[in-house]
Design an enzyme around this catalytic site. Sequence first.
Site, PDB file in Angstrom:
ATOM      1  N   GLN A  70       0.857  -1.186   0.000  1.00  0.00           N
ATOM      2  CA  GLN A  70       0.000   0.000   0.000  1.00  0.00           C
ATOM      3  C   GLN A  70       0.890   1.231   0.000  1.00  0.00           C
ATOM      4  OE1 GLN A  70      -3.117  -0.080   2.997  1.00  0.00           O
ATOM      5  NE2 GLN A  70      -2.975   2.121   3.271  1.00  0.00           N
ATOM      6  N   SER A  79       1.830   6.983   2.108  1.00  0.00           N
ATOM      7  CA  SER A  79       2.620   8.028   2.770  1.00  0.00           C
ATOM      8  C   SER A  79       3.781   8.506   1.905  1.00  0.00           C
ATOM      9  CB  SER A  79       3.171   7.515   4.102  1.00  0.00           C
ATOM     10  OG  SER A  79       2.126   7.248   5.009  1.00  0.00           O
ATOM     11  N   GLU A  88      -8.475  -0.694   7.068  1.00  0.00           N
ATOM     12  CA  GLU A  88      -7.237  -0.713   7.852  1.00  0.00           C
ATOM     13  C   GLU A  88      -7.530  -0.612   9.339  1.00  0.00           C
ATOM     14  OE1 GLU A  88      -4.180   2.678   7.932  1.00  0.00           O
ATOM     15  OE2 GLU A  88      -3.313   1.267   6.490  1.00  0.00           O
ATOM     16  N   GLU A  91      -2.660  12.814  16.210  1.00  0.00           N
ATOM     17  CA  GLU A  91      -3.438  14.009  15.900  1.00  0.00           C
ATOM     18  C   GLU A  91      -4.572  13.690  14.931  1.00  0.00           C
ATOM     19  OE1 GLU A  91      -0.173  13.781  15.890  1.00  0.00           O
ATOM     20  OE2 GLU A  91       0.342  15.066  17.599  1.00  0.00           O
TER      21      GLU A  91
END
Length: 407
Positions: free
Chosen positions: A144, A147, A262, A385
């Site tokens: 995957q 990022s 996920e 966050e």
Amino acid sequence: MEQPTLDEFRERCRSWLADNAERRTAEPRKFVWGEGSDSVALFSNITLEEEAEVHAASRRWEQLKADAGLGSISWDPQYGGLGLPREYERVYRSEEARFVVPESHELIQISRNIVAATIAVHGTGEQRAFFVRAMRRADLVSCQLFSEPGAGSDLASIAMRAERDGDEWVVSGQKVWTTGARFADWGYVLCRTGTAEERHRGLTAFLVRMETPGIEVRPLRQMTGGSSFNEVFFDSVRVPDSQRLDGVGEGWRVAMTTLGFERSQSMSNGRVGAPWVQYLALAHHIGVADDPVGRQLLARLYSQMQADRWTSLRGLARIKQGKAPGPEGSIAKLAWTNQNQLASTVVTHLLGAGLLADSGEWGTYAWTELIVGTPGTRLAGGTDEIQRKIIGERALGLPPEPRPDGG
């Protein structure tokens, strides 16, 4: 075909496992201080050769299960499944735990439970026919590629570009922190096809053969010692438009489906690290079990571990009822990272200077594996966050935070 009862299915599983695996000679051994491995690592810390063996064995086991009809028990028969309720999956797992079977490689779980599931939702008929059954059987495995160095959890800011050139797309850029890229046949990649200002609306997803010219995979050495993650470079990689997943500009919608799977996967997986009893045994071993501050820290850690487990079970119960994944995935992920931070504080308080050098004593210096791995858990699978933002906006209904692209 008539649906078997749970007892009938359990007998089928037991019989097949007895023919294909070695039964454990005893129940799982209870924790005893000083016996077995003292590793409490949060991330893989094995060599490339060792990881290749784990991957190959895991792949063979998935194929063997699939051939017996036990690889995708709750999936639709068109994808090689049995179409049975999820209870039957749990029956198989409970029986498999009684046998010695190969360790499951993370890349195969990503490919089977996340990438294949996403293709089943967003793929064309041809894509579903080609990929889903093959990935569920582990004939094909996919990493995957989300990022980037400048875009971690904020996927809307990714920079890797895909430019249209007739019936192909030319992809250039870099992805990072990609699990198992060195073993993957395919990559599921999110690219920018619009302008940076379009953010969410300018993304498109593709399926790319990892052997395509222009793709380079480099292992990333982690401070934990392992290199299970990789950075992947795309240099003018040509991708047929037939390998585009869903529409142009629909990449954000596709990615949100993926992240839902996920989070469900993270709730289903057992947690790595140390069990509660190992922290308590450490305190007794070094003679500080009566230390008031240490006892309070241990009590807090036990409470967090229990709350984390119950939250995951609640989320899994929601999925069992056929409902879409709720906020439990984000809550459980955030709770787990907080738990790891507290665990680091606990062992630092208990061991003190004993963490600074490897004296060879069992169960002491090994805790550094957990401490240096904890920062990574705050980033992997969505930062703290981002999880707080999901909980605040989607679960609590709080106003979204101001954004320059939000009007």
